[in-house]
Every structure is written in structure tokens, then in C-alpha cells.
Design a protein around this motif. Structure first.
Motif, PDB file in Angstrom:
ATOM      1  N   VAL A 199     125.674  76.921  62.776  1.00  0.00           N
ATOM      2  CA  VAL A 199     125.473  76.105  61.430  1.00  0.00           C
ATOM      3  C   VAL A 199     126.625  76.004  60.475  1.00  0.00           C
ATOM      4  CG1 VAL A 199     123.906  75.157  59.835  1.00  0.00           C
ATOM      5  CG2 VAL A 199     122.890  76.005  61.973  1.00  0.00           C
ATOM      6  N   ALA A 200     127.123  77.149  60.078  1.00  0.00           N
ATOM      7  CA  ALA A 200     128.160  77.033  58.935  1.00  0.00           C
ATOM      8  C   ALA A 200     129.207  76.881  59.681  1.00  0.00           C
ATOM      9  CB  ALA A 200     128.280  78.860  58.906  1.00  0.00           C
ATOM     10  N   HIS A 201     129.593  77.070  60.910  1.00  0.00           N
ATOM     11  CA  HIS A 201     130.833  76.372  61.375  1.00  0.00           C
ATOM     12  C   HIS A 201     130.941  74.800  61.621  1.00  0.00           C
ATOM     13  CE1 HIS A 201     132.059  80.339  63.156  1.00  0.00           C
ATOM     14  NE2 HIS A 201     133.319  79.645  63.164  1.00  0.00           N
ATOM     15  N   ALA A 202     129.646  74.347  61.956  1.00  0.00           N
ATOM     16  CA  ALA A 202     129.519  72.833  61.668  1.00  0.00           C
ATOM     17  C   ALA A 202     129.558  72.205  60.318  1.00  0.00           C
ATOM     18  CB  ALA A 202     128.141  72.586  62.459  1.00  0.00           C
ATOM     19  N   LEU A 203     129.093  72.880  59.417  1.00  0.00           N
ATOM     20  CA  LEU A 203     129.583  72.612  58.111  1.00  0.00           C
ATOM     21  C   LEU A 203     130.941  72.589  57.690  1.00  0.00           C
ATOM     22  CD1 LEU A 203     126.204  74.305  56.316  1.00  0.00           C
ATOM     23  CD2 LEU A 203     126.450  71.944  56.810  1.00  0.00           C
ATOM     24  N   LEU A 204     131.609  73.769  58.039  1.00  0.00           N
ATOM     25  CA  LEU A 204     133.131  73.857  57.705  1.00  0.00           C
ATOM     26  C   LEU A 204     133.784  72.640  58.445  1.00  0.00           C
ATOM     27  CD1 LEU A 204     135.291  75.440  56.682  1.00  0.00           C
ATOM     28  CD2 LEU A 204     135.271  76.737  58.838  1.00  0.00           C
ATOM     29  N   PHE A 205     133.659  72.448  59.645  1.00  0.00           N
ATOM     30  CA  PHE A 205     134.116  71.537  60.396  1.00  0.00           C
ATOM     31  C   PHE A 205     134.043  70.123  60.012  1.00  0.00           C
ATOM     32  CE2 PHE A 205     134.217  74.641  64.095  1.00  0.00           C
ATOM     33  CZ  PHE A 205     135.493  75.196  63.526  1.00  0.00           C
ATOM     34  N   ALA A 206     132.765  69.738  59.655  1.00  0.00           N
ATOM     35  CA  ALA A 206     132.352  68.468  58.809  1.00  0.00           C
ATOM     36  C   ALA A 206     133.269  68.354  57.562  1.00  0.00           C
ATOM     37  CB  ALA A 206     130.912  68.272  58.860  1.00  0.00           C
ATOM     38  N   GLN A 207     133.205  69.461  56.623  1.00  0.00           N
ATOM     39  CA  GLN A 207     133.953  69.447  55.389  1.00  0.00           C
ATOM     40  C   GLN A 207     135.467  69.069  55.798  1.00  0.00           C
ATOM     41  OE1 GLN A 207     134.167  72.985  53.490  1.00  0.00           O
ATOM     42  NE2 GLN A 207     134.047  71.936  51.383  1.00  0.00           N
ATOM     43  N   ARG A 208     136.086  69.659  56.518  1.00  0.00           N
ATOM     44  CA  ARG A 208     137.452  69.377  56.870  1.00  0.00           C
ATOM     45  C   ARG A 208     137.603  68.084  57.307  1.00  0.00           C
ATOM     46  NH1 ARG A 208     139.412  74.910  60.503  1.00  0.00           N
ATOM     47  NH2 ARG A 208     139.295  76.357  58.725  1.00  0.00           N
ATOM     48  N   ALA A 209     136.704  67.583  58.152  1.00  0.00           N
ATOM     49  CA  ALA A 209     136.744  66.242  58.613  1.00  0.00           C
ATOM     50  C   ALA A 209     136.764  65.186  57.629  1.00  0.00           C
ATOM     51  CB  ALA A 209     136.043  65.847  59.746  1.00  0.00           C
ATOM     52  N   HIS A 210     135.965  65.667  56.665  1.00  0.00           N
ATOM     53  CA  HIS A 210     135.795  64.540  55.483  1.00  0.00           C
ATOM     54  C   HIS A 210     137.006  64.615  54.485  1.00  0.00           C
ATOM     55  CE1 HIS A 210     133.858  62.401  52.190  1.00  0.00           C
ATOM     56  NE2 HIS A 210     133.949  63.371  51.178  1.00  0.00           N
ATOM     57  N   GLN A 211     137.669  65.966  54.540  1.00  0.00           N
ATOM     58  CA  GLN A 211     138.684  65.947  53.537  1.00  0.00           C
ATOM     59  C   GLN A 211     139.950  65.035  54.338  1.00  0.00           C
ATOM     60  OE1 GLN A 211     138.986  70.151  53.411  1.00  0.00           O
ATOM     61  NE2 GLN A 211     137.644  70.364  51.322  1.00  0.00           N
ATOM     62  N   ARG A 212     140.230  65.244  55.538  1.00  0.00           N
ATOM     63  CA  ARG A 212     141.315  64.523  56.159  1.00  0.00           C
ATOM     64  C   ARG A 212     140.967  63.204  56.071  1.00  0.00           C
ATOM     65  NH1 ARG A 212     140.503  68.639  60.110  1.00  0.00           N
ATOM     66  NH2 ARG A 212     139.070  67.498  61.426  1.00  0.00           N
ATOM     67  N   GLN A 213     139.840  62.787  56.045  1.00  0.00           N
ATOM     68  CA  GLN A 213     139.426  61.399  55.965  1.00  0.00           C
ATOM     69  C   GLN A 213     139.720  60.928  54.527  1.00  0.00           C
ATOM     70  OE1 GLN A 213     138.692  58.795  58.444  1.00  0.00           O
ATOM     71  NE2 GLN A 213     139.355  57.567  56.872  1.00  0.00           N
ATOM     72  N   GLN A 214     139.436  61.511  53.616  1.00  0.00           N
ATOM     73  CA  GLN A 214     139.881  61.238  52.340  1.00  0.00           C
ATOM     74  C   GLN A 214     141.214  61.216  52.090  1.00  0.00           C
ATOM     75  OE1 GLN A 214     137.627  64.215  49.855  1.00  0.00           O
ATOM     76  NE2 GLN A 214     136.403  62.530  49.058  1.00  0.00           N
TER      77      GLN A 214
END
Length: 205
Positions: free
Chosen positions: A155-170
Motif C-alpha cells: 500500500v505504501a508503494h501505491a501511495l508513493l507512485f500515485a504521489q509521484r504521478a500527481h507531481q509529474r502532472q502538476q
């Protein structure tokens, strides 16, 4: 000069966030983890209580839910620590052997800490009338807690990768906004050069 100015504007560092804003993600994470394990503890208690009632046991709900909640809450600091470690040592290309070793060691430490907690708190909480042999406690820990620990890591990896994707989109959105602004501000002679620089930046964002 104008192109360099536009590039500098795109990559200029943002102002540091205020302390309340910086604390908010950590607070949200703490509340979310606490709520999750509280719900798990109530679910465990409900299952144990239903089984006890079906067997004619007169154990009250409070006698069942308190030990179950304490058992679940012991996972809160472990979960936060594992999430923090995943942020430092994620399982990703080029880093996974070292990360796997670190996370495996962390899981072993987590299981050991839980065993220590069970043995130390048992006289107060009363999970066991009499503590079973250490080998039995260890087998139970490996059977149940090992899976839970790696589930938390997943679950921690899922949260980490989702956060990275959000930052890249921003970042991509910010670059796109800069490109649009540059098209309006750049003189016609420099516009193509600015657009080319912006498009290269978007491609590698």
C-alpha cells in the motif's frame, strides 16, 4: 535573452510552504492510519465475539474489543515507519535489491517488536491467560503478521507512485501554462525558439 528568461521562470524554485501546510499531509496520514487500524481492531473483536457467543462464552463486548483494539493499534507506529522507509527505499528499477534487503530487515524488526509488545503487555491486556511457548508465538506472528507487514509495504508503494504521478502532472501543467504564456509574450522572431524549448521541457517532464 528572452528565451533564457522564460526557461528560468519555468524552473524557478517555488516558495517554501508554511508550516501548517507542511504538517497537513503527515497529520492526514496519521489520522488515516489510526482510523484504518481502529476499524481493523473492531472487525477482529466482532469476529471473536460472535464466535465466543456461538460457543456459549459469556465474554462481554468490552472484554473483547479492548484487547483487539490494543492489538491493532500496535500496528500504527509500525505502519508509519514502513511507509517512511518505502519513501527512502522503494522497490524500483536499479534500486530494488538494496531496497528489498532493507524492507525485509524492517519487517523482521517489526515482527520482533510486536512479539515484545505482546509479551510485555499481556499481563495488563490479557490476550492469553498464560503465555504459550515462544515457538508458538513466533509461528502465529509469521502466519498473520508477516502478510500484514508486506501488505502495508505494498500500500505504501501505491501511495508513493500515485504521489509521484500527481507531481509529474502538476509539473507538466505548469510547463504547459508557461508555454502558453510565452507564446503570447515572445516576439514573433523568437517565438519558434521559445516553443521549441518549451516542447523539449514538456517532453522530459
Amino acid at each position: 535573452f528572452h528565451v533564457a528568461h522564460v526557461r528560468a521562470g519555468l524552473y524557478a524554485p517555488t516558495a517554501p510552504a508554511s508550516m501548517p501546510v507542511m504538517r497537513r499531509p503527515g497529520l492526514v496520514l496519521l489520522l488515516s492510519v489510526t482510523a484504518w487500524w481502529t476499524a481493523e481492531g473492531v472487525a477482529w473483536a466482532a469476529q471473536d465475539w460472535i464466535v465466543a457467543q456461538s460457543e456459549g462464552d459469556r465474554t462481554t463486548w468490552s472484554q473483547t474489543v479492548v484487547p483487539a483494539l490494543i492489538n491493532a493499534w500496535m500496528w500504527i507506529p509500525i505502519t508509519l515507519a514502513l511507509i517512511w522507509l518505502v519513501g527512502l527505499y522503494p522497490l524500483e528499477r536499479g534500486r530494488w535489491p538494496r531496497s528489498l534487503a532493507v524492507l525485509t530487515l524492517a519487517v523482521a524488526v517489526a515482527l520482533a517488536l510486536r512479539l515484545i509488545g505482546i509479551v510485555t503487555l499481556n499481563p495488563l491486556v490479557g490476550w492469553y491467560g498464560k503465555l504459550p511457548p515462544f515457538s508458538h508465538l513466533l509461528s502465529l506472528s509469521l502466519a498473520f503478521n508477516l502478510f500484514l507487514a508486506w501488505m502495508v509495504i505494498g500500500v505504501a508503494h501505491a501511495l508513493l507512485f500515485a504521489q509521484r504521478a500527481h507531481q509529474r502532472q502538476q509539473e507538466a501543467d505548469r510547463l504547459q501554462a508557461g508555454l502558453s504564456q510565452a507564446r503570447l509574450e515572445a516576439p514573433s522572431a523568437e517565438r519558434r525558439e521559445v516553443e521549441r524549448a518549451m516542447e523539449l521541457s514538456l517532453r522530459w517532464a
